[in-house]
Scaffold this active site. Structure first.
Site, mmCIF file in Angstrom:
data_model
loop_
_atom_site.group_PDB
_atom_site.id
_atom_site.type_symbol
_atom_site.label_atom_id
_atom_site.label_comp_id
_atom_site.label_asym_id
_atom_site.label_seq_id
_atom_site.Cartn_x
_atom_site.Cartn_y
_atom_site.Cartn_z
ATOM 1 N N GLU A 56 0.897 -1.244 -0.046
ATOM 2 C CA GLU A 56 -0.136 -0.011 0.040
ATOM 3 C C GLU A 56 1.018 1.098 -0.052
ATOM 4 O O GLU A 56 0.543 2.249 -0.918
ATOM 5 C CB GLU A 56 -1.164 0.080 1.109
ATOM 6 C CG GLU A 56 -2.061 -1.054 1.255
ATOM 7 C CD GLU A 56 -1.269 -2.426 2.313
ATOM 8 O OE1 GLU A 56 -2.269 -3.062 2.728
ATOM 9 O OE2 GLU A 56 -0.250 -2.803 2.043
ATOM 10 N N ASP A 209 26.185 -37.474 -1.226
ATOM 11 C CA ASP A 209 26.046 -36.509 -2.098
ATOM 12 C C ASP A 209 26.999 -35.284 -1.867
ATOM 13 O O ASP A 209 27.397 -34.371 -2.959
ATOM 14 C CB ASP A 209 24.760 -35.976 -2.505
ATOM 15 C CG ASP A 209 23.864 -37.237 -3.171
ATOM 16 O OD1 ASP A 209 24.457 -38.420 -3.403
ATOM 17 O OD2 ASP A 209 22.552 -36.997 -3.280
#
Length: 354
Positions: A56, A209
């Site tokens: 706003e 990983d």
């Protein structure tokens, strides 16, 4: 065009604007605002960054001739805030600028607002209409609504699997991970890392990983990186997830401790681990989290029915043996093809408009 259609047109524009704040405004909601005078848009704005001006405010500031505001309408995808936080209350600004009509998409679920903004504006004699494209506006802020109404983060499951259902090959004699999808999908995941608050992987995924879990292939912030290390045995110098490029949280059974960018969070491993993790994340204002693996970690959330969305890649590879992906007997709401890879998206949250 009917009056309702006109209102919906401007709220759709608010939603479009609000999406530009994805990945930058959490733990605040994404909000867009449009100011209309005599059938023409004279101002627009969206919440750009957490701690910065609300939608706003940015919309009002974009209006060149402020004298027009007292004869204008403001459209906002989420109820204007009525409390002072990092910024002043937006209801005060609307009243100060004498904007007579306010059109709202959805009511703010945050306990300090929850209709208070609408009541303040109505009691001041302003015309307030709420619930315009309400479902669409709630879906826009599915993370925000889940966080405030379910008291936990919005949970996204994510994994990649082969055509025969494996998420990893048999890696007894080699350490490097086997890529299942293509480079585009990898870049897309890095983009997601800029959009969500946190990414979680299990201990075995860190060891196997050695992921960094950062957004190296996309512009934006890095997520909080999270792993589980019950006995604090992972070597901080060996694994990329512990480097200084981003914040890392370690759920463990030993200690609560801050060590530079590493935060140790103690939990009770004899109790439900997934729920404890979510409680701690809620306490630390984490609104969304991606559970990236491995299989056992994903299964723990699936079995507890603790997920809101799942993003499952399928590459065109076949491993024949290795680590099977989690059993997931649901129907996808979206399917996308990226070259030789497929992405299926599943929704499991009432706030999402499919």
């Amino acid at each position: 065009m009917s009056e309702i259609e006109i209102h919906e047109k401007y709220i759709r524009r608010c939603i479009e604007l609000a999406k530009s704040g994805l990945g930058s405004v959490s733990p605040n909601p994404m909000v867009g605002a449009v100011i209309v005078n005599d059938g023409k848009i004279i101002g627009e704005g969206f919440h750009r960054k957490y701690g910065g001006a609300h939608a706003e405010v940015n919309a009002v500031n974009s209006v060149k001739d402020k004298t027009l505001l007292k004869n204008s309408k403001i459209y906002v995808s989420l109820e204007p805030c009525a409390h002072v936080g990092k910024t002043p209350a937006c209801t005060d600004l609307i009243l100060k600028e004498q904007i007579p009509e306010i059109y709202v998409g959805s009511v703010d679920p945050f306990e300090l607002v929850q209709g208070k903004g609408i009541r303040i504006l109505s009691n001041a004699g302003r015309k307030v209409v709420a619930g315009i494209l309400e479902k669409e506006c709630i879906s826009l802020n599915k993370r925000f609504y889940t966080f405030h109404q379910k008291k936990r983060p919005y949970i996204i499951l994510k994994w990649a699997q082969t055509l025969d259902g494996y998420i990893d090959s048999d890696r007894k004699n080699k350490k490097a991970p086997n890529w299942i999808t293509n480079e585009f999908c990898k870049t897309l995941v890095h983009k997601w890392r800029t959009e969500e608050d946190a990414f979680l992987v299990g201990t075995n995924t860190v060891i196997q990983d050695n992921p960094q879990l950062t957004a190296r292939s996309w512009y934006g912030r890095n997520p909080v990186r999270i792993t589980v290390d019950k006995n604090c045995l992972l070597d901080l110098k060996e694994y990329k997830i512990f480097d200084t490029s981003a914040e890392t949280w370690i759920f463990n059974s030993k200690k609560d401790l801050r060590q530079n960018n590493i935060l140790y969070i103690k939990v009770d491993f004899s109790k439900n681990l997934a729920k404890q993790i979510l409680e701690k994340l809620y306490d630390n204002k984490i609104q969304s989290i991606v559970i990236e693996g491995g299989t056992e970690t994903l299964k723990s959330f699936i079995e507890e029915d603790l997920w809101d969305e799942a993003r499952v890649f399928t590459g065109n590879r076949i491993f024949h043996a290795g680590v099977k992906g989690p059993e997931f007997k649901f129907v996808p709401q979206e399917t996308h093809f990226y070259g030789n890879s497929k992405l299926e998206i599943y929704y499991h949250n009432e706030y999402v408009l499919c």
